[in-house]
Write a protein that holds these residues in place. Structure first.
Motif, PDB file in Angstrom:
ATOM      1  N   ASN A   1      41.805  62.857  44.749  1.00 16.26           N
ATOM      2  CA  ASN A   1      41.032  61.721  45.251  1.00 16.26           C
ATOM      3  C   ASN A   1      41.928  60.570  45.680  1.00 16.26           C
ATOM      4  OD1 ASN A   1      38.742  63.166  44.801  1.00 16.26           O
ATOM      5  ND2 ASN A   1      38.294  62.243  42.827  1.00 16.26           N
ATOM      6  N   SER A   2      43.151  60.873  45.988  1.00 11.00           N
ATOM      7  CA  SER A   2      44.061  59.833  46.434  1.00 11.00           C
ATOM      8  C   SER A   2      43.693  59.408  47.854  1.00 11.00           C
ATOM      9  CB  SER A   2      45.508  60.333  46.395  1.00 11.00           C
ATOM     10  OG  SER A   2      45.738  61.218  47.464  1.00 11.00           O
ATOM     11  N   ASN A   5      44.761  62.001  50.398  1.00 13.08           N
ATOM     12  CA  ASN A   5      43.865  63.159  50.488  1.00 13.08           C
ATOM     13  C   ASN A   5      42.583  62.812  51.225  1.00 13.08           C
ATOM     14  OD1 ASN A   5      45.637  64.822  49.157  1.00 13.08           O
ATOM     15  ND2 ASN A   5      44.618  64.667  47.181  1.00 13.08           N
TER      16      ASN A   5
END
Length: 195
Positions: A1-2, A5
């Protein structure tokens, strides 16, 4: 969930219409691929992965069906001994490629696909045959190969060499799925020989 990404996922999703258009075009080439790849089991499995994976991602059931059909044809090219027929015989290099690609397909098949068990049986039998081609040194034997051997096929004027990394990928998949550590041991021997 960066954030990286999320950015990547957004960019891929924005390409969905173009990817669907590409898949639609590829579907128009299905008969050409079937004809051209009929006697190359590894290419049939590449076709299966392409159609099935895109069909799964794009919710395109027709594409998934085409992928399953290519997989069925690929499975039919395996002999009872376990090798895929390559040029009316066996080839330990192309066997490794076909197995590695087949394991990719197996990993993305939906649990309810009826081809899942036949694919597993094909890959298990094929990997067992490939194991018989590994010499004590870790070298993959090319003796009696029909395509890749000393003096065999060339690509762009360069003699083809054994696709040993594909065999390692197949063996490590087999070790993971079967629990048989012999495949990991053989993979290490192959790495030692070729590096």
């Amino acid at each position: 969930n960066s954030p990286i990404n999320l950015n990547f996922k957004t960019r891929i999703e924005n390409l969905r219409p173009q990817i669907q258009n590409s898949l639609n075009w590829l579907k128009t080439k299905k008969l050409i691929l079937e004809s051209y790849d009929l006697n190359a089991p590894n290419r049939l499995l590449f076709d299966a992965v392409a159609f099935y994976s895109l069909g799964k991602w794009l919710n395109d059931s027709n594409s998934k069906s085409i992928g399953i059909n290519f997989a069925q044809i690929g499975i039919s090219k395996k002999t009872l001994n376990g090798y895929f027929i390559e040029n009316k015989g066996w080839d330990s290099s192309y066997q490794g490629v076909g197995l590695a690609v087949g394991f990719k397909l197996l990993s993305i098949l939906s649990p309810n696909e009826t081809i899942k068990q036949p694919m597993w049986e094909c890959l298990s039998c094929g990997t067992n045959w490939q194991k018989s081609r590994i010499l004590a040194t870790g070298e993959i034997s090319t003796q009696k190969n029909t395509r890749v051997f000393s003096g065999g096929e060339q690509f762009l004027g360069v003699q083809k060499t054994v696709a040993w990394k594909s065999t390692i990928i197949a063996f490590l998949n087999m070790k993971y799925l079967s629990g048989n550590s012999e495949y990991e041991t053989l993979s290490k021997k192959i790495i030692t020989f070729y590096q």
